[in-house]
Design a protein around this motif. Structure first.
Motif, PDB file in Angstrom:
ATOM      1  N   GLY A 187      -3.016   5.292  -6.394  1.00 49.13           N
ATOM      2  CA  GLY A 187      -3.225   6.759  -6.708  1.00 49.13           C
ATOM      3  C   GLY A 187      -2.447   7.492  -7.765  1.00 49.13           C
ATOM      4  N   LEU A 196      -8.905   9.349  -6.642  1.00 54.20           N
ATOM      5  CA  LEU A 196      -8.695   8.647  -5.260  1.00 54.20           C
ATOM      6  C   LEU A 196      -7.280   8.710  -4.529  1.00 54.20           C
ATOM      7  CD1 LEU A 196     -10.245   7.453  -2.826  1.00 54.20           C
ATOM      8  CD2 LEU A 196      -9.871   5.311  -3.874  1.00 54.20           C
ATOM      9  N   TYR A 227      -9.813   5.485  -9.522  1.00 52.26           N
ATOM     10  CA  TYR A 227      -8.897   5.129  -8.838  1.00 52.26           C
ATOM     11  C   TYR A 227      -8.127   3.965  -9.170  1.00 52.26           C
ATOM     12  CZ  TYR A 227     -11.839   0.791  -8.135  1.00 52.26           C
ATOM     13  OH  TYR A 227     -12.432  -0.518  -8.272  1.00 52.26           O
ATOM     14  N   GLY A 278      -5.484   5.362  -3.427  1.00 51.25           N
ATOM     15  CA  GLY A 278      -5.924   4.037  -4.429  1.00 51.25           C
ATOM     16  C   GLY A 278      -6.761   3.229  -3.563  1.00 51.25           C
TER      17      GLY A 278
END
Length: 103
Positions: free
Chosen positions: A68, A89, A64, A92
């Motif tokens: 992102g 992820l 992450y 983020g």
């Protein structure tokens, strides 16, 4: 592979081989992290690559950043370096509703 927050966190919690990787800067890292994360700043360029190459390629990486984009880029770099399992992820930590701790 891009995962939503819920998928990413659930998968990481159930994965005994998981490593949570934060690719933000030290300043960003100091403002709070997803529990258990390690930090390797993608902005370090070649330094990022050297640090990532030291990691265990048999682990599954849950990556992450703030929103992102950098983590997506990191997953791409890691894939080129021979890492088979990386999860980005989406959104983020800026859209993260899960737990955050201080490093």
């Amino acid at each position: 592979m891009n995962l939503s927050e819920q998928e990413w966190w659930d998968k990481a919690q159930k994965d005994s081989n998981a490593v949570i990787l934060d690719v933000r800067t030290q300043d960003e890292w100091n403002r709070g992290i997803i529990p258990g994360a390690i930090n390797i700043d993608i902005y370090k360029g070649q330094g990022f690559i050297y640090a990532v190459e030291e990691l265990d390629k048999t682990k599954n990486y849950y990556v992450y950043c703030a929103a992102g984009a950098r983590s997506g880029q990191a997953c791409g770099i890691m894939s080129q370096l021979g890492f088979e399992t990386t999860y980005n992820l989406v959104g983020g930590i800026s859209q993260w509703g899960g737990p955050v701790t201080m490093p």
